[in-house]
Write a protein that holds these residues in place. Sequence first.
Motif, PDB file in Angstrom:
ATOM      1  N   GLN A 386      45.837  44.660  36.897  1.00  9.72           N
ATOM      2  CA  GLN A 386      44.726  44.079  37.742  1.00  9.72           C
ATOM      3  C   GLN A 386      45.099  42.661  37.835  1.00  9.72           C
ATOM      4  N   PRO A 387      45.042  41.709  36.726  1.00 13.92           N
ATOM      5  CA  PRO A 387      45.368  40.339  36.858  1.00 13.92           C
ATOM      6  C   PRO A 387      46.622  40.152  37.433  1.00 13.92           C
ATOM      7  N   ARG A 390      46.277  40.532  41.284  1.00 10.75           N
ATOM      8  CA  ARG A 390      45.555  39.524  41.776  1.00 10.75           C
ATOM      9  C   ARG A 390      46.456  38.333  41.884  1.00 10.75           C
ATOM     10  N   SER A 391      47.474  37.862  41.098  1.00 10.06           N
ATOM     11  CA  SER A 391      48.304  37.127  41.038  1.00 10.06           C
ATOM     12  C   SER A 391      49.365  37.204  42.071  1.00 10.06           C
ATOM     13  N   TYR A 393      48.664  38.854  44.921  1.00  5.21           N
ATOM     14  CA  TYR A 393      48.090  38.596  46.164  1.00  5.21           C
ATOM     15  C   TYR A 393      47.936  36.989  46.560  1.00  5.21           C
ATOM     16  N   ARG A 394      47.526  36.221  45.344  1.00  4.98           N
ATOM     17  CA  ARG A 394      47.436  34.874  45.678  1.00  4.98           C
ATOM     18  C   ARG A 394      48.839  34.119  46.069  1.00  4.98           C
TER      19      ARG A 394
END
Length: 412
Positions: A386-387, A390-391, A393-394
Amino acid sequence: ACATILRRLSKAAYALGCHAECLELAQRAMTLLGKPIPETPTQHLKTILRETTKETTHRLTNRPLKARLPPAAAQEFLTLSRGTSDAYFVVKGRLDEAFYVMLGALHAAESIDAVVEQVNYLMYIGLLAYSLPLHRLGRYYVRLSQQLLPRVPDDSLLGGYYALASYIHSAEGQWEACLDALARWLHSVERIGDEGQQALVHRTRAGTWMALGRLDALWEDGAAELRLGRRLDNETMVASGLFYHALVLYHRGELVRAQALLTESMQRIEGGGSALLRLMASSMQAAVGCRAGELGPAQRSLALALALLARVQPPTMHYLEGYAATLEAALSLRQAAGAAAECARTERQLRRALWHLGFFAMKFPVGRPRLLIGLGRYLWLHDRPQPALRSLYRGLAEAARLRMPAEQTRAH
């Protein structure tokens, strides 16, 4: 007279790519002119604090500084500092010594009202502040430099200004402004016939094309630097041109040819060559080795790249590939590790590579997409999906914001 002779010898050494000799001769000349380079870390700190205090007081009060050098000595110091600043800043990545030389040159220029040199050194200090990273302070010095531009009678005198403007524009992803400044810089140095500076323009523009994913244009500027380096018998220029051609071949999947060019590039700059260029070449050797499955040589190249990362400070964003390739190789070697001891060693290397790229991205915003993508891969490797997503996508969002299509492709 002795300082002038040493300055001319220093300039000749710089033109030949003998940077260690260039700086040794320049330091002797600066000592004769009353501006010696501090020798110990304590002297470095004291001198920089003293000069910074003087500069801050000067800007806050708008009072002229008391001239420390007679006019003739000030002019000689200015002439000497041009190549010396580049050698410390762009080639060696020694920002502390570069700051001392640049600030001394700025104050010497102000003392004799040398407008072009004031424009250039205000920009130099702006870039140095930007890379610390004191971005607002860097922009302040850029504005001070721009306020003096109407006093410069001939645009061809502004090669230094356009060079430094291109560095700052590229750090923030202002690609049109960066490419325009590079074109003006090249036009300026072509008018005066400075082939050494022409090679530096091509090297800088090659790094810009890499950030934009323009491999065709990257190859052309690498070829231009290679031609100039061979004509000038300058090993650093030749090594740089070979590196950029190897970079193109790597991204096209021609790993054997890429590794051969990287090996030749490293051979040409062994000993006293540019530490920053050796960082770039060794990090790419590690990345190429990992992709080719040659993990032993890749591990040795990675160890060298990490050692160099601990010694140098990136002066501009054009060294992004060195930092990113180090992380890419470290990720691959960590993933391939088997025994517990090997896992522990490669994990340490991976964290160091990630830290160095994070430091780079803090200085230069265009490094953020590669950092976030690398962090995502690190988290995925450590079973944190999950993290990791997110990274990633950022990283994709940052690449889109900065208009870096090659980075967007990596995020996918």
